[in-house]
Scaffold this motif. Structure first.
Motif, mmCIF file in Angstrom:
data_model
loop_
_atom_site.group_PDB
_atom_site.id
_atom_site.type_symbol
_atom_site.label_atom_id
_atom_site.label_comp_id
_atom_site.label_asym_id
_atom_site.label_seq_id
_atom_site.Cartn_x
_atom_site.Cartn_y
_atom_site.Cartn_z
ATOM 1 N N GLY A 151 15.645 7.512 13.483
ATOM 2 C CA GLY A 151 14.861 6.735 12.538
ATOM 3 C C GLY A 151 15.539 6.668 11.178
ATOM 4 N N VAL A 152 14.875 6.018 10.227
ATOM 5 C CA VAL A 152 15.430 5.882 8.882
ATOM 6 C C VAL A 152 15.136 7.150 8.102
ATOM 7 N N LYS A 153 16.196 7.791 7.640
ATOM 8 C CA LYS A 153 16.080 8.982 6.794
ATOM 9 C C LYS A 153 16.478 8.579 5.384
ATOM 10 N N VAL A 154 15.912 9.260 4.406
ATOM 11 C CA VAL A 154 16.136 8.904 3.005
ATOM 12 C C VAL A 154 16.713 10.112 2.277
ATOM 13 N N GLU A 208 29.223 4.972 -7.358
ATOM 14 C CA GLU A 208 27.816 4.807 -7.692
ATOM 15 C C GLU A 208 26.953 5.793 -6.923
ATOM 16 N N ALA A 209 25.968 6.334 -7.603
ATOM 17 C CA ALA A 209 24.976 7.206 -6.972
ATOM 18 C C ALA A 209 23.704 6.395 -6.762
ATOM 19 N N ILE A 210 23.034 6.663 -5.662
ATOM 20 C CA ILE A 210 21.785 5.981 -5.329
ATOM 21 C C ILE A 210 20.734 7.042 -5.057
ATOM 22 N N SER A 211 19.588 6.930 -5.706
ATOM 23 C CA SER A 211 18.492 7.843 -5.378
ATOM 24 C C SER A 211 17.640 7.192 -4.297
ATOM 25 N N GLU A 212 17.019 8.035 -3.468
ATOM 26 C CA GLU A 212 16.184 7.557 -2.367
ATOM 27 C C GLU A 212 16.968 6.569 -1.499
ATOM 28 N N CYS A 213 18.119 7.005 -1.033
ATOM 29 C CA CYS A 213 19.039 6.162 -0.263
ATOM 30 C C CYS A 213 18.659 6.164 1.215
ATOM 31 N N SER A 214 18.271 5.004 1.734
ATOM 32 C CA SER A 214 17.842 4.895 3.135
ATOM 33 C C SER A 214 19.041 4.706 4.059
ATOM 34 N N ILE A 215 19.031 5.488 5.146
ATOM 35 C CA ILE A 215 20.132 5.494 6.103
ATOM 36 C C ILE A 215 19.539 5.421 7.507
ATOM 37 N N ASP A 216 19.992 4.444 8.270
ATOM 38 C CA ASP A 216 19.525 4.296 9.656
ATOM 39 C C ASP A 216 20.234 5.335 10.518
ATOM 40 N N THR A 217 19.463 6.100 11.273
ATOM 41 C CA THR A 217 20.025 7.123 12.157
ATOM 42 C C THR A 217 19.406 6.947 13.545
ATOM 43 N N PRO A 218 19.958 7.599 14.554
ATOM 44 C CA PRO A 218 19.339 7.536 15.885
ATOM 45 C C PRO A 218 17.925 8.115 15.901
ATOM 46 N N SER A 261 0.819 -1.219 0.000
ATOM 47 C CA SER A 261 0.000 0.000 0.000
ATOM 48 C C SER A 261 0.850 1.266 0.000
ATOM 49 N N LEU A 262 2.134 1.146 0.296
ATOM 50 C CA LEU A 262 3.020 2.311 0.347
ATOM 51 C C LEU A 262 3.911 2.439 -0.891
ATOM 52 N N GLN A 263 3.864 1.476 -1.795
ATOM 53 C CA GLN A 263 4.836 1.436 -2.874
ATOM 54 C C GLN A 263 4.620 2.444 -3.989
ATOM 55 N N ASP A 264 3.425 2.846 -4.276
ATOM 56 C CA ASP A 264 3.190 3.747 -5.401
ATOM 57 C C ASP A 264 2.715 5.127 -4.980
ATOM 58 N N LEU A 265 3.005 5.509 -3.754
ATOM 59 C CA LEU A 265 2.618 6.834 -3.293
ATOM 60 C C LEU A 265 3.532 7.887 -3.910
ATOM 61 N N PRO A 266 2.996 9.059 -4.241
ATOM 62 C CA PRO A 266 3.840 10.115 -4.811
ATOM 63 C C PRO A 266 4.551 10.917 -3.721
ATOM 64 N N TYR A 267 5.035 10.222 -2.690
ATOM 65 C CA TYR A 267 5.667 10.869 -1.551
ATOM 66 C C TYR A 267 6.972 10.164 -1.215
ATOM 67 N N LYS A 268 7.872 10.912 -0.636
ATOM 68 C CA LYS A 268 9.077 10.344 -0.052
ATOM 69 C C LYS A 268 8.676 9.863 1.339
ATOM 70 N N ILE A 269 9.050 8.637 1.688
ATOM 71 C CA ILE A 269 8.680 8.056 2.979
ATOM 72 C C ILE A 269 9.936 7.884 3.825
ATOM 73 N N GLU A 270 9.824 8.264 5.107
ATOM 74 C CA GLU A 270 10.882 8.063 6.088
ATOM 75 C C GLU A 270 10.226 7.586 7.378
ATOM 76 N N LEU A 271 11.053 7.146 8.318
ATOM 77 C CA LEU A 271 10.561 6.778 9.642
ATOM 78 C C LEU A 271 11.180 7.699 10.671
ATOM 79 N N ASP A 272 10.390 8.062 11.697
ATOM 80 C CA ASP A 272 10.983 8.804 12.806
ATOM 81 C C ASP A 272 11.530 7.797 13.812
ATOM 82 N N ARG A 273 12.075 8.279 14.899
ATOM 83 C CA ARG A 273 12.714 7.388 15.874
ATOM 84 C C ARG A 273 11.738 6.420 16.526
ATOM 85 N N TYR A 274 10.443 6.701 16.435
ATOM 86 C CA TYR A 274 9.436 5.840 17.044
ATOM 87 C C TYR A 274 8.817 4.852 16.059
ATOM 88 N N GLY A 275 9.291 4.864 14.805
ATOM 89 C CA GLY A 275 8.750 3.971 13.796
ATOM 90 C C GLY A 275 7.521 4.519 13.099
#
Length: 158
Positions: free
Chosen positions: A67-70, A55-65, A12-26
């Protein structure tokens, strides 16, 4: 509390026209992106690979304290890729992380993400405005130019 693997697997989240990230609480955070934003991502990724190799990566997910930032775009050296491959999310930030500032992003939010990427090991963070202007940041703060042998400003400003 959602985990990044659950976000990626959620159809349900795969075709949204939004950038998705997680905060520290998920919790899921979403921000809209314009077509100009997407075009800048492609131009920046192409420029990084052409001028720096690696190599360049678009929408690169990175785990941070916090939450996951992209990062909109990240550049990975061959050495980074040898250590981390394509782990998702990355446990360390690639050498260059790029955020394209959308009108919905506050200066505080952008500065917060700059700090998170640098804390996770990025050597440099670029903030690109949709006009193509670029600001560079390193652990010491804002820089007048990139510490890498590249100046993206002439190619992004038109």
């Amino acid at each position: 509390m959602m985990k990044w693997a659950e976000v990626i697997a959620d159809k349900s989240l795969q075709d949204l026209p939004y950038k998705i990230e997680l905060d520290r609480y998920g919790n899921i955070l979403m921000s809209p992106a314009s077509n100009r934003h997407g075009r800048l991502q492609v131009r920046i990724a192409s420029l990084l690979e052409r001028l720096l190799g690696g190599e360049a990566i678009s929408e690169c997910s990175i785990d941070t304290p916090e939450g996951v930032k992209v990062a909109d775009v990240a550049w990975c050296s061959p050495e980074f890729l040898a250590r981390h491959g394509y782990e998702t999310p990355y446990s360390s930030a690639p050498e260059i992380c790029v955020e394209i500032r959308s009108p919905s992003n506050s200066e505080e939010e952008i500065r917060f993400k700059v700090g998170l990427y640098l804390e996770q090991g990025a050597k440099e963070v670029w903030i690109v405005l949709e006009t193509g202007s670029v600001r560079f940041f390193g652990p010491e703060g804002e820089r007048s130019e990139s510490s890498f042998p590249i100046d993206p400003r002439p190619e992004l400003s038109h």
